[in-house]
Design a protein around this motif. Structure first.
Motif, PDB file in Angstrom:
ATOM      1  N   ARG A  83       0.862  -1.193   0.000  1.00  0.00           N
ATOM      2  CA  ARG A  83       0.000   0.000   0.000  1.00  0.00           C
ATOM      3  C   ARG A  83       0.888   1.230   0.000  1.00  0.00           C
ATOM      4  O   ARG A  83       1.832   1.314   0.784  1.00  0.00           O
ATOM      5  CB  ARG A  83      -0.915   0.012   1.231  1.00  0.00           C
ATOM      6  CG  ARG A  83      -1.950   1.140   1.213  1.00  0.00           C
ATOM      7  CD  ARG A  83      -2.796   1.132   2.476  1.00  0.00           C
ATOM      8  NE  ARG A  83      -1.981   1.439   3.656  1.00  0.00           N
ATOM      9  CZ  ARG A  83      -2.183   0.929   4.858  1.00  0.00           C
ATOM     10  NH1 ARG A  83      -3.136   0.020   5.045  1.00  0.00           N
ATOM     11  NH2 ARG A  83      -1.416   1.270   5.874  1.00  0.00           N
ATOM     12  N   ASN A  88      -3.019   5.981  -0.772  1.00  0.00           N
ATOM     13  CA  ASN A  88      -3.558   4.845  -0.020  1.00  0.00           C
ATOM     14  C   ASN A  88      -4.018   3.704  -0.921  1.00  0.00           C
ATOM     15  O   ASN A  88      -4.762   2.824  -0.479  1.00  0.00           O
ATOM     16  CB  ASN A  88      -4.713   5.272   0.893  1.00  0.00           C
ATOM     17  CG  ASN A  88      -4.719   4.518   2.205  1.00  0.00           C
ATOM     18  OD1 ASN A  88      -3.666   4.223   2.766  1.00  0.00           O
ATOM     19  ND2 ASN A  88      -5.904   4.209   2.715  1.00  0.00           N
ATOM     20  N   ALA A  90      -3.621   0.194  -3.101  1.00  0.00           N
ATOM     21  CA  ALA A  90      -2.948  -1.074  -2.825  1.00  0.00           C
ATOM     22  C   ALA A  90      -2.715  -1.831  -4.127  1.00  0.00           C
ATOM     23  O   ALA A  90      -3.456  -1.678  -5.109  1.00  0.00           O
ATOM     24  CB  ALA A  90      -3.772  -1.928  -1.870  1.00  0.00           C
TER      25      ALA A  90
END
Length: 364
Positions: A83, A88, A90
């Motif tokens: 991540r 943020n 992933a």
């Protein structure tokens, strides 16, 4: 006689061949070929991964983790997830080819210009025992995820990244319903770690741990510990050593007395193994993961009060069983690969796994 005359079935309208020596020979050849197709053939080190070898030995992997390579010759899925801090987002990181090394180039592209952490280490065994970090946003707790780019290395000449554990990083999974041995069921495990990134903080463990995340007493854990931590007096040197975390103690052998067969493993890459039959005995081995064979460090009775074992079936990586309480998440260590297996592996199987590891081509 051609091969097709043996393998191809007779058409219903075709005439029968005369009985005799030739027909008997055909029948014999056919039976041998059918037997060869149906009899199981044990896996060999060539082309097999560690978990193929464990399965061939009758002790299949119930959890298989690595950030550097596939542990089955046919595995083509994700190894781990990163991540990034910038948005943020992933990304799962897989292998460059089935049974191959990690696709580090995919991580480099995804994490370029920002920082990334490892959020999940996937289970290659098919049992669903993926490891999540023990912190907010992970599987719960107060720990954090490990930085994804702390250490790069090569495996079979390909770039890869380790799971580089610093104090406050740890991973966990409750696997008691997904194949991880519980109670006094026999169990084995191995990991490849490093003798150059290690400390004496409690507890750099990989293996079976409490589902409660509490120190539930003797036998509640069955995990490899690799550290400079010496719980009992008389330790020889400063380590790091392969020991067994059986809860309420790191055991260098079958008692709280220092085991004279213990030795330090200070090489860059280290193989550590542990197996426990759950009722009477356990064994530990260690080796350089780049060359050589496993050395037996202990093979004997369980410590008093630890027979039978009372395993709960969670999987821990990077801390002790009672994680995140300020006492058991103080360790530093490196994880490259490892597995938990059902059953008590034979020495031959463990030797084959070590040969596979040395042939994997770990390099700096």
């Amino acid at each position: 006689m051609t091969l097709s005359s043996v393998l191809l079935p007779r058409h219903p309208s075709a005439p029968l061949r005369p009985a005799g020596a030739a027909a008997a020979g055909v029948a014999a050849v056919l039976m041998l070929m059918l037997a060869a197709l149906t009899w199981p053939v044990p896996a060999s080190a060539a082309g097999a991964g560690p978990c193929d070898l464990y399965a061939s030995g009758g002790t299949p992997c119930v959890a298989a983790h690595s950030t550097v390579r596939a542990l089955y010759s046919s595995y083509s899925g994700a190894l781990y997830q990163v991540r990034r801090s910038s948005d943020n987002a992933a990304r799962d990181i897989g292998v460059v080819a089935p049974g191959g090394a990690a696709n580090a180039a995919a991580q480099d592209a995804f994490c370029a210009g920002t920082t990334c952490v490892v959020t999940w280490v996937y289970d290659q065994s098919g049992h669903g025992n993926k490891l999540g970090y023990q912190g907010p946003g992970g599987v719960g707790g107060s720990d954090t995820a490990a930085r994804a780019t702390s250490e790069s290395l090569t495996v079979a000449g390909s770039k890869a990244y380790s799971l580089y554990i610093d104090p406050g990083n740890s991973y966990w999974r409750d696997g008691h319903l997904t194949g991880v041995p519980t109670g006094s069921a026999p169990e084995g495990m191995y990991m490849v770690t490093s003798g150059t990134h290690v400390n004496s903080g409690c507890c750099f463990d990989y293996g079976n741990s409490e589902t409660t995340r509490k120190a539930d007493g003797p036998g509640a854990m069955d995990a490899i510990n690799f550290s400079k931590s010496c719980w009992f007096g008389g330790c020889a040197g400063s380590g790091p050593w392969v020991q067994a975390d059986l809860e309420w103690g790191l055991f260098p052998g079958g008692s709280s007395s220092w085991n004279p067969d213990q030795r330090a493993f200070t090489s860059k890459f280290v193989t550590a193994t542990l197996k426990n039959n759950g009722t009477t005995r356990f064994a530990m081995k260690g080796a350089d993961a780049q060359s050589g064979s496993l050395a037996t460090l202990y093979n004997g009775s369980l410590p008093g009060g630890y027979d039978p074992m009372k395993k709960q079936g969670a999987i821990i990586l990077g801390s002790g069983g009672d994680c995140c309480n300020g006492n058991t998440n103080l360790s530093a260590g490196t994880f490259y690969e490892g597995a938990v297996v059902s059953g008590y592996p034979s020495d031959a199987t463990e030797n084959a796994v070590q040969a596979n590891i040395t042939s994997a081509g770990y390099g700096k």
